[in-house]
Scaffold this motif. Sequence first.
Motif, PDB file in Angstrom:
ATOM      1  N   TRP A 150       0.831  -1.213   0.000  1.00 39.07           N
ATOM      2  CA  TRP A 150       0.000   0.000   0.000  1.00 39.07           C
ATOM      3  C   TRP A 150       0.865   1.263   0.000  1.00 39.07           C
ATOM      4  N   GLY A 151       1.917   1.240  -0.768  1.00 36.74           N
ATOM      5  CA  GLY A 151       2.734   2.436  -0.937  1.00 36.74           C
ATOM      6  C   GLY A 151       3.542   2.842   0.275  1.00 36.74           C
ATOM      7  N   THR A 152       3.722   1.935   1.229  1.00 38.38           N
ATOM      8  CA  THR A 152       4.420   2.332   2.459  1.00 38.38           C
ATOM      9  C   THR A 152       5.935   2.146   2.372  1.00 38.38           C
ATOM     10  N   LEU A 153       6.434   1.563   1.282  1.00 34.06           N
ATOM     11  CA  LEU A 153       7.877   1.278   1.214  1.00 34.06           C
ATOM     12  C   LEU A 153       8.622   2.178   0.238  1.00 34.06           C
ATOM     13  N   GLY A 154       7.919   2.826  -0.675  1.00 34.35           N
ATOM     14  CA  GLY A 154       8.585   3.656  -1.663  1.00 34.35           C
ATOM     15  C   GLY A 154       7.661   3.864  -2.853  1.00 34.35           C
TER      16      GLY A 154
END
Length: 678
Positions: free
Chosen positions: A615-619
């Motif tokens: 969900w876009g939390t790593l990059g």
Amino acid sequence: MSSSFLKALSKTLGPGRVLSGAGDLFSYAYDAALEKRLPGAVVLPRTAEEVARAIGVAREFNVPFVARGAGTNLCGGTVAPTGGLVIHLSRLNRILSIDAARRRAWVEPGVVNLHLHRALAPRGLFYAPDPASQKACTLGGNVGTNAGGPHCLKYGVTSHHVTALEWVRPDGETSRVSVDDPGFDLTGLFVGSEGTLGVATKIEVALLPQPEDVQTFLVAFPSMDAAVQTVTDTIAAGIVPTTLEVMDRVTVQAVEAFVHAGYPTEAEAVLLIEVDGPQERTIFEGDRIRALCAKNGGTDFRTARNEAEREKLWEGRRGAYPAMARLAPNVLVEDGVVPRTRLPEAVRQIRAIAQRKNLRMGLIAHAGDGNLHPNMIFDERDKVETARVQEAGQEMLRVCVDLGGSISGEHGIGADKRDAMRWLFSPPTLSLFREVKRAFDPDNLCNPDKLIPVVESAPGPRAGGPAPAGELAVSSVEEALDLVRAIRDQRGSLFIQGLGSKGLSIPAGVPVLVTTGLNAILDLDRANLTLTLGAGSDLPSLRALLAADGLHLHVAGEGTLGGILSTNASRRPPFRNQLLGLKAVSEEGELLSFGAKVMKNVAGYDAARLFQGAWGTLGVVVEMTLRLHPLPAEVLEASIPVLPNFSLLPAAELHRKIKSAFDPRNLFNPTLFSPYGD
Ligand SMILES: Cc1cc2nc3c(=O)[nH]c(=O)nc-3n(C[C@H](O)[C@H](O)[C@H](O)COP(=O)(O)OP(=O)(O)OC[C@H]3O[C@@H](n4cnc5c(N)ncnc54)[C@H](O)[C@@H]3O)c2cc1C
């Protein structure tokens, strides 16, 4: 080795479970590669609890430890640091359950690959990964190296078939993860991590129904090029055989002298082909393949008429390594992989290297996957010859990298190829691997000197632009990099959005990076069946575009590819099995790059898979390389994305570790994740 350490191990595990005699230690000083170092002790646990207890003792005494299955890996992956502890898992060898209805089995890591195949056969099932070493190698080792095998062309490698895992982490705690869990694909991260993130103690694998029919063919060719061209033509014709194995003349002659499989010894190359499925289809595909072989100069087309003949043809292929091993005291098996269409060029250059260095070499290729094994024979007592072989091996891997491939298709990096990792990965990507390792193993005790090269100074952070605000559409990777750098410089945070179809709620005032402008097709390789494109590309339009070209993406869902990956919206087939490479902008504003346009690649952690369900939390995912298919998927099923609460997931602690490795400042999609538990 300190006697107090040995005493503590014996006390914890009981008598007869700790080996420390000189002869025993010497047997564990090496595996199937050249690296040799004497461990201080070997333990033989029988249960997962005993593995955890052994790790506890190692930690107490600050002794590095290494998991070992059968020790058949070809990269020095189980060689412990001198004086270290080897955890030999051969006694954890029970098949715990076979659920025929769900097509799943739980096994312990010491189960030998072939034993699982034998246990499944009477139930009409099979486990697809079948390394040529399957008589000896274990499922734990297969997980460690993400092993492939001759049948992986159609069915995929180990990571496609491991569905859940229990593992003892370097801190001695036990985790259980499954591919069905929401959040990061932690199962995918562990597979192929070469024992550097802990020790698998239970493994759940997916099973397949045995096919109705199997047809096996052997064909002679006047050149390697002709054999490889047939491989490309076969796949381009929409046929995906289970096996497309090429062997050169040196290998065939060695094999014939050893197993007498009836291979044509005058041919420059032979191609072993197997198709399976409903009989109607295998007959049709067999006829097409025969015609393609003839077109490329193939002769002596043989079809196995019964199981005994089929087994004989396979005996030849499986006997290739031992046949070469009979010719000299040592064999160095290299393992490079290139885009399939670059195989002829790779073969030419690899042969030129062997010739220039005056080496004896046979070549085998899992040609359908572009995976090459140059087998060089030598005598390691001859130091000069050994050095020549090792240099040649490195040069051959360099060729693969230069042709757009990788330094390992299936054998792993271990101790042998650590330095070559620098050819493949940028300093920021290597530094990320190091952070992942550190997050799980801060004391660096768990198989410490493998996989990741030693020191790599990542460049200092580059300055970003002026402070951004509002919705920010980027149309190039450079713009995305600049934007993230600017946010980092402000110590701010950022939301990432594709088409905005997944309903992510974004608080007012926080900048939003919109990816839909990253929609260029960067490389459409029809012959190699790969596509590299911007992550903001819209799947439905892309599907239509490709279909007009007779090509298909096996990804389900609506919206941008980046959005579908991040929200894990492609239920069947799972996105991760179609993903060959990925580029992402890190929280430092650096470009991370994983994978390549090759079908098999086990170099480094499979970090690209972590982006599935993240969900876009790593990059910011900016580019992807995907498999293409000549036929539509049999099933395409999307799921309705459900935003997980990362802090409440069963594996929340592991998620925090990953998040802290990728995005310690919580720059990306900050409300979704409270990495420090607030
Ligand atoms: C003749 C021959 C043919 C081969 N053919 C193939 C082939 O076709 N395809 C292929 O992929 N490979 C092949 N290999 C290489 C090798 O067999 C594979 O790498 C295999 O997966 C290793 O299994 P193992 O049980 O021997 O593991 P080991 O060699 O004991 O260990 C391999 C790695 O896994 C780690 N590990 C072991 N157990 C665990 C565990 N429980 N938890 C975490 N990490 C663990 C180890 O630390 C090590 O890093 C071949 C090797 C030989 C000698």
